[in-house]
Design a protein around this motif. Structure first.
Motif, PDB file in Angstrom:
ATOM      1  N   LEU A 107      37.634  25.209  43.892  1.00  0.00           N
ATOM      2  CA  LEU A 107      38.453  26.367  44.208  1.00  0.00           C
ATOM      3  C   LEU A 107      37.661  27.600  43.803  1.00  0.00           C
ATOM      4  O   LEU A 107      37.088  27.651  42.712  1.00  0.00           O
ATOM      5  N   TRP A 110      38.217  33.853  44.815  1.00  0.00           N
ATOM      6  CA  TRP A 110      38.902  34.618  45.865  1.00  0.00           C
ATOM      7  C   TRP A 110      40.122  33.888  46.419  1.00  0.00           C
ATOM      8  O   TRP A 110      40.992  34.505  47.053  1.00  0.00           O
ATOM      9  N   HIS A 111      40.215  32.563  46.173  1.00  0.00           N
ATOM     10  CA  HIS A 111      41.422  31.848  46.576  1.00  0.00           C
ATOM     11  C   HIS A 111      42.640  32.317  45.782  1.00  0.00           C
ATOM     12  O   HIS A 111      43.776  32.104  46.221  1.00  0.00           O
ATOM     13  N   GLY A 114      45.384  35.948  46.934  1.00  0.00           N
ATOM     14  CA  GLY A 114      46.281  36.063  48.075  1.00  0.00           C
ATOM     15  C   GLY A 114      47.287  37.184  47.931  1.00  0.00           C
ATOM     16  O   GLY A 114      47.740  37.764  48.923  1.00  0.00           O
ATOM     17  N   LEU A 157      40.592  27.116  56.073  1.00  0.00           N
ATOM     18  CA  LEU A 157      40.833  27.820  54.815  1.00  0.00           C
ATOM     19  C   LEU A 157      42.049  27.284  54.073  1.00  0.00           C
ATOM     20  O   LEU A 157      42.158  27.451  52.863  1.00  0.00           O
ATOM     21  N   TRP A 209      46.195  34.584  56.043  1.00  0.00           N
ATOM     22  CA  TRP A 209      45.173  34.264  55.040  1.00  0.00           C
ATOM     23  C   TRP A 209      45.824  33.992  53.688  1.00  0.00           C
ATOM     24  O   TRP A 209      45.430  33.066  52.977  1.00  0.00           O
ATOM     25  N   GLN A 210      46.837  34.782  53.320  1.00  0.00           N
ATOM     26  CA  GLN A 210      47.515  34.569  52.046  1.00  0.00           C
ATOM     27  C   GLN A 210      48.173  33.195  51.996  1.00  0.00           C
ATOM     28  O   GLN A 210      48.094  32.496  50.978  1.00  0.00           O
ATOM     29  N   VAL A 213      45.303  30.525  51.369  1.00  0.00           N
ATOM     30  CA  VAL A 213      44.698  30.446  50.041  1.00  0.00           C
ATOM     31  C   VAL A 213      45.738  30.063  48.993  1.00  0.00           C
ATOM     32  O   VAL A 213      45.419  29.351  48.026  1.00  0.00           O
ATOM     33  N   ASN A 214      46.982  30.503  49.159  1.00  0.00           N
ATOM     34  CA  ASN A 214      48.024  30.058  48.228  1.00  0.00           C
ATOM     35  C   ASN A 214      48.245  28.549  48.342  1.00  0.00           C
ATOM     36  O   ASN A 214      48.530  27.874  47.348  1.00  0.00           O
ATOM     37  N   ARG A 216      45.893  26.425  49.031  1.00  0.00           N
ATOM     38  CA  ARG A 216      44.780  25.807  48.318  1.00  0.00           C
ATOM     39  C   ARG A 216      45.013  25.826  46.811  1.00  0.00           C
ATOM     40  O   ARG A 216      44.711  24.853  46.110  1.00  0.00           O
TER      41      ARG A 216
END
Length: 359
Positions: A107, A110-111, A114, A157, A209-210, A213-214, A216
C-alpha cells in the motif's frame, strides 16, 4: 468451495510463494444471486444521501461562505467518525495491518489521501450546488464519476483488480458526459452554467479515485472500514483548513449569517456517503458501486428539484439527461461472468471478481 483455511503444514505449490495475508471477513460464495443485491441497494442509498448532502452544503455555502461551509462539513464528519471509532472493536489491529502494508509497500502513502478528493467535492458543493440546482449539479458530478470509473478500473487502482476499458464501456462514459450537456446548455446563462458544471464534473472524477483508494485501504486493514473512513475525513479536513487559512490571510473570512439547523447537517450525510462507498466497493468493485451511487444521486436529485422550486421545463431536460445517464451506466457497467473461484490457499480474493484484462 470450502471456506476453511488451508493447513499451515501444507507446502506451497512449486514456483508459487504463499504471501502473508491480513485476517479478512470471509467472502460470500462467488456468483450467488443475492451476493451483490444488498451492497447495490446500499450504494443507491448512499448516492441519495450524496444528492441531499450537495443541497445542504450548497445552502450552507450561501450564508457562511463556500470554504467555511466545506471546513464545517468535513470537521463535523471527522468528529462523528472519531467518536464512533471509540466504540468499535478491532480498530487497533486494523491500523496495525495498515502500517504493516505501508512498510511492505503493498500500500502506498498516496492510497491514504482519498479524503483530499472528498474535501474537494464538498467544496464544489458549497460553491456551485445552489447556483446549478441539485439536478444539474448531480448530473455533472456523476458524468465525471462514470467516465473516470472506467479509467480507474482499467488501471486497477481499486481492490477489485483490473478491468479493461473496452469500446462499449468508453462509449458509456462519453454518453454520461452528453447527459449533462442538455440541462446545462439549456440554462438561461449557458456560459456561466457550463463553467460552474466543470467543477462538479472534476469532483466526480476525483470521487471515483477516492472510492478506489479507500477500497485498497479497507482491504489492507483486513476489511475493517473505519481506517479508510477516518483517513478520508482527516485528509479532507486538513485540506479545507489550509484553504480557510489562505482565504483568511488573503481576503479575510466572510461573516456568516444565521440559517436553519438542517444547513449544518452535511457532515453527518458525508459520514453515510463515505462509509457506504468503502463497504460497497469491497463487495462489488469501484464501477458497480459507483453506478449504484449514481442511480441514487439521480433519483434523489429528481425528487429534490421540485421540492426546491425548480421550474418544470428544466426538470424535463434533467429527466431526459437522467435517461441518457441510465443508458450510459448500462454501457459502462462490467460485462461477462465472474471468474471461477480459486482453490483454497491460492491468490488473494479480488473484491470485484475481475481478473486482469477481464470484461
Amino acid at each position: 468451495m470450502s471456506m476453511s483455511r488451508p493447513s499451515r503444514d501444507r507446502a506451497p505449490a512449486a514456483g508459487r510463494a504463499a504471501p502473508p495475508r491480513p485476517a479478512a471477513v470471509p467472502a460470500p460464495p462467488s456468483g450467488t444471486a443475492g451476493s451483490g443485491v444488498l451492497p447495490l441497494v446500499a450504494a443507491v442509498a448512499g448516492g441519495a444521501a450524496l444528492a441531499l448532502e450537495s443541497v445542504v452544503n450548497g445552502r450552507l455555502g450561501e450564508h457562511a461562505g463556500s470554504v467555511s461551509a466545506a471546513v464545517w462539513s468535513n470537521t463535523l464528519s471527522l468528529c462523528v467518525a472519531a467518536v464512533a471509532a471509540l466504540f468499535l472493536p478491532r480498530l487497533g489491529p486494523a491500523f496495525g495491518a495498515l502500517r504493516a502494508a505501508l512498510r511492505a509497500r503493498s500500500l502506498r502513502p498516496w492510497h491514504c489521501l482519498g479524503g483530499v478528493a472528498g474535501g474537494s467535492m464538498v467544496l464544489t458543493q458549497a460553491l456551485t450546488a445552489a447556483a446549478l440546482g441539485p439536478a444539474a449539479y448531480t448530473l455533472a458530478l456523476v458524468a465525471g464519476q462514470t467516465l473516470c470509473a472506467v479509467a480507474v478500473d482499467h488501471l486497477g487502482l481499486g481492490p477489485g483488480g483490473r478491468r479493461r476499458a473496452t469500446a462499449r464501456r468508453l462509449a458509456g462514459g462519453l454518453l454520461a458526459v452528453c447527459a449533462v450537456a442538455f440541462p446545462v446548455l439549456a440554462a438561461p446563462d449557458a456560459g456561466r452554467a457550463l463553467a460552474l458544471a466543470a467543477l462538479p464534473f472534476l469532483a466526480g472524477c476525483a470521487l471515483s479515485w477516492q472510492m478506489a483508494v479507500n477500497g485498497r485501504v479497507d482491504e489492507s486493514c483486513g476489511h475493517h472500514p473505519y481506517p479508510a473512513v477516518l483517513l478520508s475525513f482527516a485528509a479532507g479536513t486538513a485540506l479545507m483548513v489550509a484553504a480557510l487559512a489562505v482565504l483568511a490571510v488573503s481576503t479575510g473570512l466572510p461573516r456568516p449569517r444565521s440559517g436553519p439547523l438542517w444547513h449544518f447537517t452535511g457532515g453527518l450525510l458525508g459520514c453515510v456517503v463515505v462509509l457506504t462507498a468503502v463497504l460497497t466497493v469491497r463487495r462489488i468493485g469501484v464501477l458497480a458501486a459507483g453506478l449504484g451511487m449514481i442511480s441514487g444521486q439521480v433519483l434523489g436529485s429528481l425528487l429534490l428539484g421540485p421540492l426546491l422550486g425548480e421550474p418544470p421545463a428544466h426538470q424535463g431536460l434533467v429527466a431526459f439527461g437522467a435517461v441518457l445517464l441510465i443508458g450510459a451506466s448500462v454501457l459502462a457497467a462490467p460485462t461477462g461472468p465472474r471468474p471461477a473461484p480459486v482453490a483454497a490457499g491460492g491468490p488473494r480474493r479480488r473484491g470485484d471478481g475481475g481478473a486482469d484484462g477481464g470484461n
